[in-house]
Scaffold this motif. Structure first.
Motif, PDB file in Angstrom:
ATOM      1  N   PRO A 493       0.790  -1.232   0.000  1.00 28.56           N
ATOM      2  CA  PRO A 493       0.000   0.000   0.000  1.00 28.56           C
ATOM      3  C   PRO A 493       0.826   1.287   0.000  1.00 28.56           C
ATOM      4  O   PRO A 493       0.365   2.301  -0.493  1.00 28.56           O
ATOM      5  N   HIS A 494       2.013   1.261   0.582  1.00 28.32           N
ATOM      6  CA  HIS A 494       2.879   2.431   0.430  1.00 28.32           C
ATOM      7  C   HIS A 494       3.817   2.216  -0.746  1.00 28.32           C
ATOM      8  O   HIS A 494       3.756   2.915  -1.744  1.00 28.32           O
ATOM      9  N   GLY A 495       4.697   1.268  -0.631  1.00 26.25           N
ATOM     10  CA  GLY A 495       5.549   0.893  -1.742  1.00 26.25           C
ATOM     11  C   GLY A 495       6.817   1.695  -1.899  1.00 26.25           C
ATOM     12  O   GLY A 495       7.755   1.260  -2.577  1.00 26.25           O
ATOM     13  N   HIS A 496       6.880   2.879  -1.279  1.00 26.15           N
ATOM     14  CA  HIS A 496       8.057   3.727  -1.473  1.00 26.15           C
ATOM     15  C   HIS A 496       8.420   4.440  -0.174  1.00 26.15           C
ATOM     16  O   HIS A 496       8.743   5.624  -0.160  1.00 26.15           O
ATOM     17  N   LEU A 497       8.353   3.705   0.949  1.00 21.00           N
ATOM     18  CA  LEU A 497       8.616   4.280   2.263  1.00 21.00           C
ATOM     19  C   LEU A 497      10.119   4.431   2.483  1.00 21.00           C
ATOM     20  O   LEU A 497      10.859   3.448   2.469  1.00 21.00           O
ATOM     21  N   LYS A 498      10.546   5.650   2.683  1.00 21.23           N
ATOM     22  CA  LYS A 498      11.943   5.958   2.998  1.00 21.23           C
ATOM     23  C   LYS A 498      11.981   7.308   3.703  1.00 21.23           C
ATOM     24  O   LYS A 498      10.991   8.046   3.717  1.00 21.23           O
ATOM     25  N   SER A 499      13.132   7.638   4.274  1.00 18.09           N
ATOM     26  CA  SER A 499      13.210   8.827   5.134  1.00 18.09           C
ATOM     27  C   SER A 499      12.950  10.113   4.367  1.00 18.09           C
ATOM     28  O   SER A 499      12.448  11.084   4.943  1.00 18.09           O
ATOM     29  N   SER A 500      13.267  10.166   3.081  1.00 13.10           N
ATOM     30  CA  SER A 500      12.991  11.381   2.312  1.00 13.10           C
ATOM     31  C   SER A 500      11.516  11.525   1.981  1.00 13.10           C
ATOM     32  O   SER A 500      11.070  12.601   1.561  1.00 13.10           O
ATOM     33  N   ASN A 501      10.725  10.467   2.161  1.00  8.29           N
ATOM     34  CA  ASN A 501       9.281  10.526   1.949  1.00  8.29           C
ATOM     35  C   ASN A 501       8.512  10.604   3.260  1.00  8.29           C
ATOM     36  O   ASN A 501       7.312  10.364   3.297  1.00  8.29           O
ATOM     37  N   VAL A 502       9.214  10.924   4.341  1.00 10.65           N
ATOM     38  CA  VAL A 502       8.585  11.202   5.632  1.00 10.65           C
ATOM     39  C   VAL A 502       8.814  12.677   5.927  1.00 10.65           C
ATOM     40  O   VAL A 502       9.933  13.097   6.219  1.00 10.65           O
ATOM     41  N   GLN A 523       5.752   0.118 -14.855  1.00 13.80           N
ATOM     42  CA  GLN A 523       6.272  -1.034 -14.132  1.00 13.80           C
ATOM     43  C   GLN A 523       7.791  -1.105 -14.164  1.00 13.80           C
ATOM     44  O   GLN A 523       8.438  -1.385 -13.153  1.00 13.80           O
ATOM     45  N   GLU A 524       8.383  -0.844 -15.342  1.00 10.94           N
ATOM     46  CA  GLU A 524       9.841  -0.935 -15.421  1.00 10.94           C
ATOM     47  C   GLU A 524      10.507   0.138 -14.559  1.00 10.94           C
ATOM     48  O   GLU A 524      11.563  -0.098 -13.948  1.00 10.94           O
ATOM     49  N   SER A 525       9.894   1.317 -14.463  1.00  6.28           N
ATOM     50  CA  SER A 525      10.438   2.380 -13.617  1.00  6.28           C
ATOM     51  C   SER A 525      10.256   2.043 -12.142  1.00  6.28           C
ATOM     52  O   SER A 525      11.140   2.318 -11.323  1.00  6.28           O
ATOM     53  N   ALA A 526       9.117   1.466 -11.796  1.00  4.73           N
ATOM     54  CA  ALA A 526       8.867   1.075 -10.406  1.00  4.73           C
ATOM     55  C   ALA A 526       9.909   0.067  -9.939  1.00  4.73           C
ATOM     56  O   ALA A 526      10.476   0.181  -8.847  1.00  4.73           O
ATOM     57  N   GLN A 527      10.171  -0.934 -10.768  1.00  7.59           N
ATOM     58  CA  GLN A 527      11.134  -1.965 -10.390  1.00  7.59           C
ATOM     59  C   GLN A 527      12.542  -1.411 -10.260  1.00  7.59           C
ATOM     60  O   GLN A 527      13.354  -1.910  -9.487  1.00  7.59           O
ATOM     61  N   GLU A 528      12.826  -0.362 -11.000  1.00  5.70           N
ATOM     62  CA  GLU A 528      14.167   0.224 -10.955  1.00  5.70           C
ATOM     63  C   GLU A 528      14.336   1.192  -9.798  1.00  5.70           C
ATOM     64  O   GLU A 528      15.421   1.283  -9.211  1.00  5.70           O
ATOM     65  N   LEU A 529      13.257   1.912  -9.421  1.00  7.93           N
ATOM     66  CA  LEU A 529      13.415   3.054  -8.533  1.00  7.93           C
ATOM     67  C   LEU A 529      12.752   2.924  -7.176  1.00  7.93           C
ATOM     68  O   LEU A 529      13.211   3.543  -6.211  1.00  7.93           O
ATOM     69  N   MET A 530      11.667   2.160  -7.050  1.00  6.39           N
ATOM     70  CA  MET A 530      10.886   2.188  -5.819  1.00  6.39           C
ATOM     71  C   MET A 530      11.468   1.278  -4.746  1.00  6.39           C
ATOM     72  O   MET A 530      12.055   0.229  -5.038  1.00  6.39           O
ATOM     73  N   VAL A 531      11.280   1.691  -3.496  1.00  5.82           N
ATOM     74  CA  VAL A 531      11.878   1.003  -2.354  1.00  5.82           C
ATOM     75  C   VAL A 531      11.416  -0.443  -2.257  1.00  5.82           C
ATOM     76  O   VAL A 531      12.198  -1.339  -1.934  1.00  5.82           O
ATOM     77  N   ALA A 532      10.137  -0.701  -2.540  1.00  3.61           N
ATOM     78  CA  ALA A 532       9.609  -2.064  -2.395  1.00  3.61           C
ATOM     79  C   ALA A 532      10.410  -3.073  -3.215  1.00  3.61           C
ATOM     80  O   ALA A 532      10.546  -4.236  -2.822  1.00  3.61           O
ATOM     81  N   TYR A 533      10.949  -2.611  -4.333  1.00  5.30           N
ATOM     82  CA  TYR A 533      11.670  -3.517  -5.224  1.00  5.30           C
ATOM     83  C   TYR A 533      13.149  -3.638  -4.870  1.00  5.30           C
ATOM     84  O   TYR A 533      13.921  -4.232  -5.619  1.00  5.30           O
ATOM     85  N   LYS A 547       4.117  -7.965   3.331  1.00  6.42           N
ATOM     86  CA  LYS A 547       5.107  -7.648   4.356  1.00  6.42           C
ATOM     87  C   LYS A 547       6.258  -6.803   3.822  1.00  6.42           C
ATOM     88  O   LYS A 547       7.182  -6.478   4.582  1.00  6.42           O
ATOM     89  N   THR A 548       6.207  -6.441   2.547  1.00  4.84           N
ATOM     90  CA  THR A 548       7.298  -5.650   1.978  1.00  4.84           C
ATOM     91  C   THR A 548       7.354  -4.265   2.604  1.00  4.84           C
ATOM     92  O   THR A 548       8.442  -3.733   2.865  1.00  4.84           O
ATOM     93  N   ASP A 549       6.194  -3.646   2.851  1.00  5.23           N
ATOM     94  CA  ASP A 549       6.182  -2.351   3.531  1.00  5.23           C
ATOM     95  C   ASP A 549       6.755  -2.449   4.940  1.00  5.23           C
ATOM     96  O   ASP A 549       7.352  -1.494   5.446  1.00  5.23           O
ATOM     97  N   VAL A 550       6.561  -3.593   5.610  1.00  7.64           N
ATOM     98  CA  VAL A 550       7.113  -3.791   6.951  1.00  7.64           C
ATOM     99  C   VAL A 550       8.638  -3.788   6.881  1.00  7.64           C
ATOM    100  O   VAL A 550       9.316  -3.234   7.755  1.00  7.64           O
ATOM    101  N   TRP A 551       9.171  -4.408   5.831  1.00 10.28           N
ATOM    102  CA  TRP A 551      10.628  -4.387   5.635  1.00 10.28           C
ATOM    103  C   TRP A 551      11.127  -2.947   5.490  1.00 10.28           C
ATOM    104  O   TRP A 551      12.132  -2.567   6.095  1.00 10.28           O
ATOM    105  N   ALA A 552      10.427  -2.139   4.705  1.00  9.53           N
ATOM    106  CA  ALA A 552      10.810  -0.735   4.541  1.00  9.53           C
ATOM    107  C   ALA A 552      10.705   0.030   5.857  1.00  9.53           C
ATOM    108  O   ALA A 552      11.540   0.900   6.156  1.00  9.53           O
ATOM    109  N   LEU A 553       9.684  -0.294   6.666  1.00 11.46           N
ATOM    110  CA  LEU A 553       9.552   0.321   7.986  1.00 11.46           C
ATOM    111  C   LEU A 553      10.748  -0.037   8.858  1.00 11.46           C
ATOM    112  O   LEU A 553      11.286   0.814   9.583  1.00 11.46           O
ATOM    113  N   GLY A 554      11.180  -1.286   8.795  1.00 12.57           N
ATOM    114  CA  GLY A 554      12.351  -1.707   9.565  1.00 12.57           C
ATOM    115  C   GLY A 554      13.604  -0.949   9.152  1.00 12.57           C
ATOM    116  O   GLY A 554      14.404  -0.526  10.004  1.00 12.57           O
ATOM    117  N   ILE A 555      13.800  -0.764   7.843  1.00 10.19           N
ATOM    118  CA  ILE A 555      14.942   0.011   7.355  1.00 10.19           C
ATOM    119  C   ILE A 555      14.880   1.435   7.916  1.00 10.19           C
ATOM    120  O   ILE A 555      15.898   2.000   8.351  1.00 10.19           O
TER     121      ILE A 555
END
Length: 679
Positions: A493-502, A523-533, A547-555
């Motif tokens: 649901p987020h897909g791009h959680l990182k400190s610059s997006n907070v 899709q090709e840009s998402a896979q290259e640039l977004m945190v989830a990938y 659980k991918t967003d949870v991984w980004a939360l942990g980072i």
């Protein structure tokens, strides 16, 4: 010879016998006495304080007869005196004297020596007089004085210094005057009940954004409701005839800021009629002037396109105009006049507004406004725009969305627009073109979390202490949990959680940005640039999951605590495209040396190291490479909420959304909570 019994151990029932010799029975009872002394931390000073407090109360029915100085108030978590809540260590944690017919005065001074006192409730009694000086008890977390006869004005500074206060209930009394401004500075306040009093004046500008309970109904309040309270239910403001603004009826020019602030003298009907005639004449003149000004503006606007086509753009807005006008035909620019329909239908070269709670503006208005570039992200540039009404907005330009169709894009924007949470940046408007899109949102004052963690602090960028970082992580987790609840159809649901997006507002509350964009990014840009990938599951299996967003939360948690920038790891030529190596390096560092960011401050680190390490452990658990062993979003949020600012603050937290009074009544839940906080 029997083995000696150690103090603090419970004797098996089998050792107690009616045939035990007299000497054995004496020894047994002596052991019990020693056990009571070693397991209870109640102090004689607690007895003195509580008895002094009792003397100020009129207890005509004798309900406090168990307050006997011959026995300690607490035995472990058991209360020997009625109306006390005891912590596991034998300290007086709360005073709950409800529905007891008590009256008299709340003697705050007598409670000053109760160092572990965190909650006081005397609801449904007959106490009167002025507001007790509760600010002397600086460690209080909850105060319940509702359904009594307290009266009079409350000093404006009555709540200064109560930094831990979370719940304040003063309903159904006779308090008058203005609502104290010191309430607005209590960062942890989540419940405020002031209904059924005689408060007057305006509602102050509350800085808190996460009230679980807020009620000022049935008072004498007036004027506009602060924007920060616009999402609260209308019933919370009912019974104040002069209040206006969301969530009540809109304020009108005739709505006075202070009703009856100017006395109305008695006058004859002739005087009233004369006044009405003069007012009508003034209104007619104002309307005539407005029409003339509007005609002049329209004439100037009709002449403007020819000048603009020759490249005469205001220099201040040049970057944003290049971003949009260079690829937009003139028909789009001229279609802004039907902006009211654009709010609902969207498309056709117009700005399409999502939010109903703010004024609209056209695309040409946006392009003519003064603008400055904030930065260039992976999807495009961001611009800060100063609108003509003084408001500021942020316009983000997206070029990597050209594979999504108009209807699909508009439907997803409407879906995002329906989201409402204190920790989400709401979408204000969007602009659709096949080649690129614009997303418009409000400007957030304090910038990004990344800037505060990794910025140049010597140039005025403030560092963040431990309480602020914990506050930010908790807010991020709440916003993320809300996204997972409201967008169940999205895998991430987020897909791009990182400190610059907070982003951080004036009170350092976190605001999540760039969320829910995976469905509309190429899709090709998402896979290259977004945190989830960048996650281990995508690297290993080519798929992301819930659980991918949870991984980004942990980072994000690890980054906030250690001050280490994960982007530096990826830029250092690491073998893996994901951040597993970075997480492993942090984990190893924790075992050998301290991985805590020294910028949090030595004092906070020393007093809270246990809690800081607890949160760091949660972050590492969120980053488990094995998805089956990784925390899910609900468990991660629950564990984050349990983290406290200070490790020695082992008192029971009243975090439940239920009333604290109900928590007092629920003995089983109270014991469970106490056990978890002492673990």
């Amino acid at each position: 010879m029997a083995a000696p019994v150690k103090a603090g151990k419970t004797l098996p029932a089998a050792t107690i016998s009616t045939t035990t010799p007299a000497f054995g029975r004496k020894t047994f009872f002596l052991v019990l006495i020693l056990m009571s002394l070693t397991t209870s931390d109640s102090k004689p000073s607690d007895v003195e304080s509580l008895l002094k407090f009792k003397q100020s109360i009129n207890d005509s029915s004798g309900v406090l007869s168990s307050w006997d100085p011959s026995k300690l108030p607490c035995f472990g978590s058991q209360n020997n005196w009625v109306g006390l809540i005891c912590s596991r260590g034998g300290n007086v944690y709360g005073i709950k004297l409800e529905n007891m017919g008590l009256s008299g005065k709340i003697d705050v001074d007598s409670l000053l020596d109760l160092s572990r006192l965190r909650a006081v409730s005397v609801m449904h009694n007959n106490f009167g007089g002025s507001m007790p000086e509760i600010k002397k008890l600086r460690a209080l977390k909850a105060v319940f004085l509702s359904y009594n006869y307290f009266e009079g004005k409350i000093d404006d500074n009555a709540f200064e210094g109560l930094k831990r206060l979370r719940k304040l209930h003063l309903a159904h009394n006779k308090f008058s005057g203005e609502i104290p401004a010191s309430l607005t500075g209590l960062g942890k306040l989540v419940e405020l009940r002031l209904e059924e009093n005689e408060f007057e004046g305006k509602i102050p500008e509350f800085k808190q954004t996460s009230f679980k309970e807020f009620n000022v109904s049935s008072n004498e309040l007036e004027g506009p409701i602060p924007k920060g309270l616009a999402k609260i239910e209308p019933d919370a403001f009912a019974g104040n005839k002069a209040l206006c603004g969301e969530p009540l009826n809109p304020c009108t020019p005739s709505t006075p800021d202070h009703q009856n602030s100017t006395p109305i003298s008695s006058s004859s009907p002739r005087q009233h009629k004369s006044t009405a005639v003069v007012a009508a004449m003034i209104a007619a003149v104002v309307v005539a002037v407005a029409v003339a000004v509007l005609a002049i503006l329209l004439t100037l606007r009709m002449k403007r396109p020819q000048k603009e086509s020759n490249g005469a753009h205001p220099p201040s807005s040049f970057p944003l105009q290049v971003a949009v006008v260079s690829g937009r035909d003139r028909h789009d620019e001229g279609s802004h006049h039907n902006n009211g329909n654009a709010r609902n239908k969207g498309g056709n070269g117009k700005l399409c507004f999502i939010r109903e709670d703010r004024d609209t503006f056209s695309l040409p208005d946006l392009l003519r406004a003064s603008a400055e570039i904030l930065g260039s992200g992976c999807f495009g540039s961001s611009y800060k725009v100063n609108l003509t009404d003084g408001a500021m907005a942020v316009v983000k330009r997206f070029k990597k969305m050209n594979n999504v169709g108009r209807e699909e894009f508009q439907e997803h924007m409407r879906r995002i627009g329906r989201l409402s949470h204190p920790n989400l940046l709401p979408l204000v408007a969007y602009y659709f073109r096949k080649e690129e899109k614009l997303l418009v949102s409000d400007f957030v004052q304090k910038g990004s979390l990344a800037g505060h963690l990794h910025g140049n602090h010597s140039r005025g960028q403030s560092t963040l202490n431990w309480p602020t970082r914990l506050k930010i992580i908790k807010g991020v987790a709440r916003g993320l949990e809300y996204l997972h609840k409201e967008l169940p159809a999205l895998i991430a649901p987020h897909g791009h959680l990182k400190s610059s997006n907070v982003l951080l507002n004036e009170s350092f509350e976190p605001i999540l940005n760039d969320y829910a964009l995976i469905p509309v990014i190429n899709q090709e840009s998402a896979q290259e640039l977004m945190v989830a990938y960048k996650s281990p599951e995508y690297i290993n299996t080519g798929r992301i999951n819930r659980k991918t967003d949870v991984w980004a939360l942990g980072i994000l948690i690890i980054e906030a605590i250690t001050g280490e920038f994960p982007a530096n790891y990826l830029q250092s030529g690491a073998d893996q495209g994901d951040l597993t190596g970075w997480v492993n390096a942090i984990s190893e560092k924790c075992q050998s040396t301290s991985a805590i960011d020294e910028n949090m401050g030595e004092t906070a680190t020393r007093n809270s190291e246990g809690e800081i390490r607890k949160l760091l452990g949660i972050g590492l658990a969120c980053c488990e490479s094995n998805v089956d062993e990784r925390l899910d979003i609900k468990e991660a949020c629950e564990r984050i909420e349990e983290v406290k600012e200070r490790e020695d603050d082992d008192d029971e937290e009243f975090e439940s959304s239920r009333g604290l009074s109900e928590d007092f009544d629920d003995e089983t839940k109270r014991r469970a909570n106490m056990q978890s906080f002492s673990s």
